[in-house]
Design a protein around this motif. Structure first.
Motif, mmCIF file in Angstrom:
data_model
loop_
_atom_site.group_PDB
_atom_site.id
_atom_site.type_symbol
_atom_site.label_atom_id
_atom_site.label_comp_id
_atom_site.label_asym_id
_atom_site.label_seq_id
_atom_site.Cartn_x
_atom_site.Cartn_y
_atom_site.Cartn_z
ATOM 1 N N VAL A 95 18.976 -26.760 20.981
ATOM 2 C CA VAL A 95 18.921 -26.623 19.402
ATOM 3 C C VAL A 95 17.609 -25.607 19.377
ATOM 4 O O VAL A 95 17.711 -24.496 18.546
ATOM 5 C CB VAL A 95 18.548 -27.829 18.662
ATOM 6 C CG1 VAL A 95 18.199 -27.692 17.375
ATOM 7 C CG2 VAL A 95 19.800 -28.809 18.931
ATOM 8 N N PRO A 96 16.597 -25.926 20.229
ATOM 9 C CA PRO A 96 15.248 -25.033 19.279
ATOM 10 C C PRO A 96 15.339 -23.514 19.697
ATOM 11 O O PRO A 96 15.628 -23.026 20.738
ATOM 12 C CB PRO A 96 14.131 -25.802 20.433
ATOM 13 C CG PRO A 96 14.679 -27.121 20.980
ATOM 14 C CD PRO A 96 16.195 -26.789 21.018
ATOM 15 N N GLN A 97 14.616 -22.880 18.926
ATOM 16 C CA GLN A 97 14.272 -21.490 19.360
ATOM 17 C C GLN A 97 12.646 -21.636 19.350
ATOM 18 O O GLN A 97 12.383 -21.845 20.498
ATOM 19 C CB GLN A 97 14.530 -20.434 17.928
ATOM 20 C CG GLN A 97 16.175 -20.511 18.146
ATOM 21 C CD GLN A 97 16.802 -19.209 17.213
ATOM 22 O OE1 GLN A 97 16.331 -18.279 16.880
ATOM 23 N NE2 GLN A 97 18.059 -19.442 16.879
ATOM 24 N N CYS A 98 11.945 -21.305 18.398
ATOM 25 C CA CYS A 98 10.491 -21.229 18.465
ATOM 26 C C CYS A 98 10.008 -22.706 18.833
ATOM 27 O O CYS A 98 9.033 -22.943 19.489
ATOM 28 C CB CYS A 98 9.811 -20.609 17.273
ATOM 29 S SG CYS A 98 9.451 -21.593 15.953
ATOM 30 N N GLY A 99 10.694 -23.573 18.106
ATOM 31 C CA GLY A 99 10.347 -25.222 18.502
ATOM 32 C C GLY A 99 9.685 -25.739 17.491
ATOM 33 O O GLY A 99 9.198 -26.918 17.398
ATOM 34 N N TYR A 100 8.698 -24.885 16.503
ATOM 35 C CA TYR A 100 7.684 -25.510 15.758
ATOM 36 C C TYR A 100 8.258 -26.541 14.656
ATOM 37 O O TYR A 100 7.739 -27.259 14.431
ATOM 38 C CB TYR A 100 7.028 -24.327 14.835
ATOM 39 C CG TYR A 100 5.645 -24.542 14.475
ATOM 40 C CD1 TYR A 100 5.665 -24.755 12.939
ATOM 41 C CD2 TYR A 100 4.598 -24.774 15.154
ATOM 42 C CE1 TYR A 100 4.268 -25.213 12.474
ATOM 43 C CE2 TYR A 100 3.607 -25.228 14.618
ATOM 44 C CZ TYR A 100 3.395 -25.383 13.277
ATOM 45 O OH TYR A 100 1.902 -25.835 12.857
ATOM 46 N N CYS A 101 9.338 -26.503 14.060
ATOM 47 C CA CYS A 101 9.857 -27.028 12.932
ATOM 48 C C CYS A 101 10.494 -28.494 13.588
ATOM 49 O O CYS A 101 11.070 -29.263 12.789
ATOM 50 C CB CYS A 101 11.040 -26.443 12.181
ATOM 51 S SG CYS A 101 12.572 -26.329 12.888
ATOM 52 N N SER A 103 9.953 -31.051 15.465
ATOM 53 C CA SER A 103 9.430 -32.384 15.338
ATOM 54 C C SER A 103 10.073 -33.122 13.892
ATOM 55 O O SER A 103 10.425 -34.168 14.030
ATOM 56 C CB SER A 103 7.859 -32.473 15.425
ATOM 57 O OG SER A 103 7.340 -31.897 16.741
#
Lengths: 158, 740
Positions: A95-101, A103
């Motif tokens: 799923v993640p791209q940058c990962g920041y959102c 959580s």
């Protein structure tokens, strides 16, 4: 400054903070739990989502003095050595791209699955309406939430 | 993909993950220590127990380069992906050259180099095996993390590691590469190497850094770009709880000097007021209580509403600087046998709004007893080497006095190519004499962005009585600063309308502006595509012809405009993706009332991409994008999952931006403060996205940006198909449309 007792991820903490310090900054700056993120500070983006008494909550606008029950953050979602089905699904569906959102996305989805074991697309859209993903991983988020629901269904309670 | 059973093993590691964090360096939460590893080259190390470490030296912002480049190394080495761990490389120009990510160039720039690194490691392993097994190199093959002899005997990479590290490094010209038909890693689906860390909340972004003795800082800049702080309520601020220091900084243009031309002048230190304190809340609170006297001399006065008016005046005068003369265009436009049309298009400034607001941690230390000063920086950056340049230009520090720790970025999109926030952090740390983490608020992040520039294009066109394009007149009205067009303003010269059309006239005019603009995903293309591909549709409609046929006809004969140049349009590849997208989208079928299909093609960043949007438009002008079909030709795909994620993300980004977003200036003050005014698309509006790759025999190029530009015209064209209303402005909210 006042003293507060907080239960976070099952651990009790004594914290000194001004009454109006949002839970977000208590978690990040006092308790060094960095998984919960700052994205806007005005409860618009969902990056700060935690559970308070199991309910999804935007910690950036919740003053520490108003925290009324045990808090769960992303760090506390896994049960010991076992990933939450959402975390497994997040990895399986890349799923993640940058990962920041992510959580915040996972915490909102976890609250959904705790009350709705087989959510529809509309249920997912509604539960995650408050979580921005600026990289646009929404297609995969939907897939992963459905997948997580199906893991729980096939494995029963675990 | 990692099987669920493997994941449960991995999750046992996650349970022990807290222990892992204690024994690893502060910066990385996920990697295994390299104490026993043998280095084969600066990208490859192998442990005697078989663990292969591949370094990722290209900054990661979610574009997936941390997986795709190591995949190339692993492929050429003959490694099993399951044996590979990827570690972020430090900033080290000697080892890794220029470490940077942007322009969708990381794959094309590094593909051959990564193949060489993998092949080089392979040859050293084979050399070691030949010695150990006392056999000829020619009879050896590396695969599955082992070296096999023709007889069937083998050695593992782990067994060979120590001896391999002692082998001579092969001359690059003698390296041979795998036949792509034999690939077992490249072209497959590989999950992100950080996914476990991300899903368990242990990722370290710049904003998460903690260093011993660290204080926190906020910085408040003039609301009108270019102004400076004169004084502030210092006594009141210093008395606030948790505040340890508060001071004014003067502007410093030296921070803006950059060796990379496209960054020159941007990163200047803005004048403002710094507050340093014990935690983020203290310094944000103090920021809110600041009363600053600003000197607005020379500050931004831009007014978006005025800019629109001025652009319309310029359009009417039609006196732009000529790019393509098109001597016959005027006559064709006026020819009574032709039908002609004029259309004024506009697009606004937009902000980057990376989910992680700008931030930087800096530790400036004055050298004691004659020792030199040092500076250590922790930052999410697309070009971390630039931080050293700023430290040199602004603070006089030599490269060996500066350590830069690059971290994963919570979004880049071009914003993290400009290091104004690093200049601020290092200056604040130096002045306060303490390590500081500078965090920008979301409002700071929006107000002081390097925006995607707005602009205007006045289009005129004519079609002949037999329905063909007879004339194309494109007047680009852009923005310039200090006499130079800002990044993203104007036409590069390789666009479809610049190279492929007969009887085209192209002119340009630039208006003065002071609003800062910088690279924003697919600069220039991200807005010009809307105009170019919508206007083609307007002309097709004028001619009463099917849009697909009209567009394909414009592409003409299959030809490479500049053979050998990947940045030159290839109409053959253009035709193929356009046909494929149309076919897969069911182009030409009758759509029910209120629904429409819209088509667009664009060429940028060496990619040929076509998209078809399927929309539903309601009478109240709410609309949904139900499906987007994308056909892409960027040559071979390295990581199928990563590439799909980028295409899907670009489609969502394109829709979010065109439907919802604008930045407006009133006397130089940015009017949008936070996500209340500046919205991002939410999950409910996500279309089904159907992606088709044509993996043509061309060198592989990148997919981080090119799928964004065609989305806007595809949607606008689809809305026209659904309800007959032509949209010539973005965001769509300006035209009364609401995305649901």
């Amino acid at each position: 400054m006042s003293k507060y007792q907080l239960v976070v991820n099952g651990e009790t903490h004594q914290v000194e903070a001004p009454p109006d310090m949002p839970l977000l900054w208590v978690l990040r700056d006092r308790l060094k739990l960095k998984g919960t993120k700052y994205g806007c500070g005005v409860a618009q983006c969902g990056a700060c989502t935690v559970h308070v008494n199991g309910a999804p909550t935007r910690s950036c606008v919740l003053p520490v003095s108003a925290v009324s029950g045990p808090v769960t953050t992303i760090e506390g979602l896994a049960d010991g050595g076992n990933l939450h089905p959402l975390q497994e699904a997040w990895i399986e569906h890349d799923v993640p791209q940058c990962g920041y959102c992510q959580s915040g996305q996972i915490m909102s989805a976890a609250a959904l699955l705790a009350t709705n074991a087989a959510p529809s697309d509309e249920d997912i859209d509604q539960a995650l309406a408050g979580n921005y993903c600026r990289c646009g991983t929404y297609v995969r988020i939907r897939k992963a939430v459905h997948a997580a629901a199906s893991y729980s269904a096939t494995e029963g309670a675990s | 993909m990692v099987s669920r059973r493997n994941m449960l093993k991995v999750s046992a590691l996650a349970g022990g993950g807290m222990m892992l964090q204690m024994i690893l360096p502060v910066v990385s939460a996920e990697s295994k220590p390299l104490v026993r590893s043998k280095e084969l080259n600066v990208y490859v190390q192998i442990d005697p127990d078989g663990q292969i470490t591949i370094f990722s030296a290209t900054p990661e912002m979610g574009q997936g380069i941390k997986i795709s480049l190591p995949m190339i190394v692993a492929e050429e080495m003959g490694a099993r992906w399951e044996d590979v761990q990827v570690i972020e490389a430090p900033l080290d120009a000697e080892k890794y050259g220029m470490q940077g990510a942007g322009g969708s160039t990381s794959i094309p720039r590094n593909f051959d180099a990564m193949r060489r690194m993998g092949a080089s490691a392979r040859e050293m392993l084979i050399g070691a095996a030949a010695l150990l097994m006392e056999v000829e190199r020619e009879d050896l093959e590396a695969r599955e993390s082992q070296v096999f002899h023709a007889s069937g005997e083998s050695r593992t990479f782990g067994e060979l590691a120590a001896l391999a590290a002692e082998q001579p490094v092969p001359e690059p010209e003698f390296l041979s590469f795998k036949d792509p038909r034999a690939y077992t890693i490249i072209g497959t689906t590989i999950g992100g190497v950080d996914n476990l860390v991300i899903a368990t909340g242990r990722t370290q972004f710049g904003i998460d850094v903690d260093v011993p003795g660290m204080k926190y800082a906020s910085y408040t800049r003039c609301p009108r770009q270019g102004g400076r702080a004169v004084s502030f309520n210092e006594k009141e601020i210093r008395a606030l709880p948790g505040v340890v220091d508060a001071f004014l900084l003067e502007p410093d243009e030296r921070a803006g000097q950059a060796s990379m031309a496209f960054l020159a002048g941007l990163a200047s230190l803005r004048g403002g007021v710094a507050v340093v304190g014990d935690d983020t809340w203290s310094v944000l609170n103090a920021k809110n209580k600041l009363k600053v006297q600003w000197d607005f001399t020379g500050a931004n006065e831009d007014d978006w509403a005025q800019m629109i008016k001025a652009a319309r005046d310029i359009a009417e005068k039609d006196e732009g600087e000529v790019r393509i003369a098109g001597e016959n265009v005027k006559a064709a436009l006026e020819d009574a046998d032709n039908e002609s049309i004029e259309a004024f298009y506009e697009f606004p400034y937009v902000a980057h709004v990376c989910m992680e607001p700008m931030n930087c941690t800096a530790d400036y230390r004055v050298g004691k007893g004659g020792a030199k000063d040092t500076l250590e920086i922790w930052i999410g950056s697309q070009f971390p080497g630039q931080v050293k340049e700023i430290a040199a230009n602004m603070l006089g520090l030599m490269p060996d006095q500066v350590t830069v720790n690059p971290l994963r970025m919570g979004g880049g999109f071009g914003r993290r190519a400009v290091h104004d926030f690093a200049a601020e952090a290092m200056m604040i740390s130096k002045r306060a004499n303490v390590p500081v983490k500078l965090t920008w608020t979301r409002t700071d992040d929006i107000h002081h962005d390097f925006f995607r520039v707005g602009g205007f294009e006045n289009m005129k066109g004519a079609v002949s009585s037999d329905g063909k394009l007879a004339a194309w007149d494109q007047h680009y009205i852009g923005l310039q600063k200090n006499g130079k067009p800002v990044i993203g303003s104007g036409l590069r010269g390789n666009e479809f309308s610049m190279v492929a059309l007969d009887n085209a006239r192209v002119t340009q005019t630039f208006m003065d502006s002071k609003t800062l603009a910088g690279a924003w995903r697919a600069p220039g293309s991200n807005t010009n595509a809307f105009v170019e591909q919508c206007f083609i549709h307007e002309l097709a409609t004028l001619a009463g012809r099917d849009h697909l046929e009209f567009l394909l006809e414009l592409m003409g004969e299959r030809r490479w405009i500049d053979p050998g140049n990947v940045n030159a349009l290839n109409t053959g590849r253009a035709i193929d993706v356009t046909r494929l997208a149309a076919e897969k989208a069911g182009w030409g079928r009758t759509m029910p009332a209120g629904k429409g299909l819209g088509l667009a093609f664009y060429f940028c960043h060496a990619a040929h991409i076509a998209e078809v949007a399927e929309v539903t438009v309601n009478a109240d002008k709410t609309f949904s994008v139900d499906k987007v079909t994308v056909a892409v030709d960027v040559g071979p795909i390295i990581n199928m999952s990563g590439a799909l994620n980028q295409i899907e993300g670009s489609v969502v980004d394109g829709l979010s931006t065109m439907a919802l977003q604008q930045i407006t200036m009133d006397n130089g003050v940015i009017q949008e403060d936070n996500f209340g005014e500046y919205q991002v698309m939410r999950i409910a509006a996500t279309p089904k996205i159907d992606v088709h790759f044509i993996q043509s025999e061309n060198p592989p190029t990148g997919v981080g940006e090119p799928a964004l530009p065609p989305l806007a015209p595809a949607v606008a064209n689809a809305i026209f198909a659904a309800n007959g209303e032509r949209i010539r402005t973005m965001p769509l909210t300006k035209a009364g449309y609401r995305l649901v």
